[in-house]
Scaffold this motif. Structure first.
Motif, PDB file in Angstrom:
ATOM      1  N   UNK A  94       0.844  -1.184   0.000  1.00 54.42           N
ATOM      2  CA  UNK A  94       0.000   0.000   0.000  1.00 54.42           C
ATOM      3  C   UNK A  94       0.882   1.238   0.000  1.00 54.42           C
ATOM      4  N   UNK A  95       0.419   2.261  -0.705  1.00 54.44           N
ATOM      5  CA  UNK A  95       1.203   3.483  -0.809  1.00 54.44           C
ATOM      6  C   UNK A  95       0.260   4.673  -0.941  1.00 54.44           C
ATOM      7  N   UNK A  96       0.639   5.799  -0.384  1.00 51.60           N
ATOM      8  CA  UNK A  96      -0.189   6.988  -0.559  1.00 51.60           C
ATOM      9  C   UNK A  96      -0.225   7.458  -2.016  1.00 51.60           C
ATOM     10  N   UNK A  97       0.700   6.978  -2.824  1.00 52.32           N
ATOM     11  CA  UNK A  97       0.754   7.350  -4.237  1.00 52.32           C
ATOM     12  C   UNK A  97      -0.202   6.524  -5.095  1.00 52.32           C
ATOM     13  N   UNK A  98      -0.981   5.645  -4.473  1.00 52.25           N
ATOM     14  CA  UNK A  98      -1.936   4.779  -5.168  1.00 52.25           C
ATOM     15  C   UNK A  98      -1.242   3.917  -6.226  1.00 52.25           C
ATOM     16  N   UNK A  99      -0.112   3.353  -5.857  1.00 47.58           N
ATOM     17  CA  UNK A  99       0.627   2.480  -6.758  1.00 47.58           C
ATOM     18  C   UNK A  99       0.035   1.071  -6.718  1.00 47.58           C
ATOM     19  N   UNK A 100       0.365   0.304  -7.704  1.00 46.36           N
ATOM     20  CA  UNK A 100      -0.067  -1.087  -7.781  1.00 46.36           C
ATOM     21  C   UNK A 100       1.182  -1.956  -7.761  1.00 46.36           C
ATOM     22  N   UNK A 101       1.754  -2.110  -6.577  1.00 46.16           N
ATOM     23  CA  UNK A 101       3.011  -2.829  -6.423  1.00 46.16           C
ATOM     24  C   UNK A 101       2.803  -4.039  -5.535  1.00 46.16           C
ATOM     25  N   UNK A 102       3.441  -5.124  -5.910  1.00 48.75           N
ATOM     26  CA  UNK A 102       3.421  -6.339  -5.104  1.00 48.75           C
ATOM     27  C   UNK A 102       4.864  -6.759  -4.850  1.00 48.75           C
ATOM     28  N   UNK A 103       5.125  -7.163  -3.615  1.00 51.71           N
ATOM     29  CA  UNK A 103       6.427  -7.715  -3.261  1.00 51.71           C
ATOM     30  C   UNK A 103       6.334  -9.226  -3.424  1.00 51.71           C
ATOM     31  N   UNK A 104       7.291  -9.803  -4.111  1.00 50.32           N
ATOM     32  CA  UNK A 104       7.293 -11.240  -4.395  1.00 50.32           C
ATOM     33  C   UNK A 104       8.501 -11.875  -3.714  1.00 50.32           C
ATOM     34  N   UNK A 105       8.267 -13.005  -3.063  1.00 49.12           N
ATOM     35  CA  UNK A 105       9.349 -13.751  -2.416  1.00 49.12           C
ATOM     36  C   UNK A 105       9.215 -15.219  -2.776  1.00 49.12           C
ATOM     37  N   UNK A 106      10.338 -15.813  -3.190  1.00 50.73           N
ATOM     38  CA  UNK A 106      10.383 -17.242  -3.495  1.00 50.73           C
ATOM     39  C   UNK A 106      11.218 -17.904  -2.411  1.00 50.73           C
ATOM     40  N   UNK A 107      10.603 -18.869  -1.723  1.00 52.01           N
ATOM     41  CA  UNK A 107      11.259 -19.580  -0.628  1.00 52.01           C
ATOM     42  C   UNK A 107      11.436 -21.053  -0.954  1.00 52.01           C
ATOM     43  N   UNK A 108      12.544 -21.608  -0.555  1.00 54.65           N
ATOM     44  CA  UNK A 108      12.748 -23.051  -0.608  1.00 54.65           C
ATOM     45  C   UNK A 108      11.825 -23.691   0.432  1.00 54.65           C
ATOM     46  N   UNK A 109      11.117 -24.715   0.046  1.00 53.50           N
ATOM     47  CA  UNK A 109      10.134 -25.324   0.949  1.00 53.50           C
ATOM     48  C   UNK A 109      10.778 -26.018   2.151  1.00 53.50           C
ATOM     49  N   UNK A 110      11.937 -26.629   1.959  1.00 55.45           N
ATOM     50  CA  UNK A 110      12.587 -27.340   3.059  1.00 55.45           C
ATOM     51  C   UNK A 110      13.255 -26.396   4.055  1.00 55.45           C
ATOM     52  N   UNK A 111      13.766 -25.276   3.574  1.00 54.22           N
ATOM     53  CA  UNK A 111      14.502 -24.353   4.432  1.00 54.22           C
ATOM     54  C   UNK A 111      13.691 -23.143   4.875  1.00 54.22           C
ATOM     55  N   UNK A 112      12.640 -22.812   4.142  1.00 54.00           N
ATOM     56  CA  UNK A 112      11.872 -21.612   4.409  1.00 54.00           C
ATOM     57  C   UNK A 112      10.858 -21.778   5.532  1.00 54.00           C
ATOM     58  N   UNK A 113      10.507 -20.672   6.129  1.00 51.20           N
ATOM     59  CA  UNK A 113       9.488 -20.622   7.171  1.00 51.20           C
ATOM     60  C   UNK A 113       8.417 -19.665   6.670  1.00 51.20           C
ATOM     61  N   UNK A 114       7.303 -20.216   6.194  1.00 48.38           N
ATOM     62  CA  UNK A 114       6.260 -19.418   5.566  1.00 48.38           C
ATOM     63  C   UNK A 114       5.636 -18.416   6.535  1.00 48.38           C
ATOM     64  N   UNK A 115       5.392 -18.817   7.756  1.00 47.67           N
ATOM     65  CA  UNK A 115       4.794 -17.902   8.734  1.00 47.67           C
ATOM     66  C   UNK A 115       5.716 -16.712   8.994  1.00 47.67           C
ATOM     67  N   UNK A 116       6.983 -16.976   9.195  1.00 45.73           N
ATOM     68  CA  UNK A 116       7.947 -15.899   9.415  1.00 45.73           C
ATOM     69  C   UNK A 116       8.037 -14.999   8.186  1.00 45.73           C
ATOM     70  N   UNK A 117       8.045 -15.600   7.011  1.00 43.59           N
ATOM     71  CA  UNK A 117       8.132 -14.827   5.770  1.00 43.59           C
ATOM     72  C   UNK A 117       6.926 -13.903   5.623  1.00 43.59           C
ATOM     73  N   UNK A 118       5.745 -14.395   5.926  1.00 40.22           N
ATOM     74  CA  UNK A 118       4.546 -13.541   5.838  1.00 40.22           C
ATOM     75  C   UNK A 118       4.649 -12.358   6.789  1.00 40.22           C
TER      76      UNK A 118
END
Length: 131
Positions: A94-118
């Protein structure tokens, strides 16, 4: 407040992070990228990420209030796609400039922690300065 490069580098510090990007989900253009890309091409990943973000962010089934009298301003916060070897997390910025931006993250399933990443991606999106 972190800028684009700082945000992406901070995302890459998450356990299991393989790649990250900021994407304009209207045009499909990458604003910034770091690390690997699932198909080896950050531009193709940005276009496909934008398609998924538009699907979630613009369709009534995902943005409609849950019940009568509920808050009418319902917005998608993030989208998670789980594959056999990874997690793909899209966090709307979200931005006050009304931008349409998404942050993308690719995690390894064995090493990543989805809850922490969120949690961390939410924090990064809230602090991100788009200039």
């Amino acid at each position: 407040m972190p800028g684009i490069d700082e945000c992406l580098l901070e995302a890459m510090l998450l356990p299991g992070a393989r790649g990250a990007a900021l994407v304009d989900w209207v045009s499909g253009l990458p604003i910034g990228t770091v690390g690997e890309s699932p198909g080896g091409d950050h531009e193709i990943t940005a276009v496909e990420t934008a398609e998924l973000a538009r699907l979630a962010g613009e369709h009534h089934v995902f943005t409609a209030p849950a019940a009568a009298g509920a808050d009418a301003d319902v917005a998608v916060e993030d989208v998670v796609v789980t594959t056999t070897n990874g997690y793909h997390l899209l966090r709307f910025v979200e931005s006050p400039l009304d931008t349409c931006v998404v942050a993308y993250l690719w995690l390894d399933r064995d090493e990543g922690n989805l809850a922490l990443a969120r949690l961390r991606m939410r924090s990064l999106a809230e602090r991100l300065v788009l200039v």
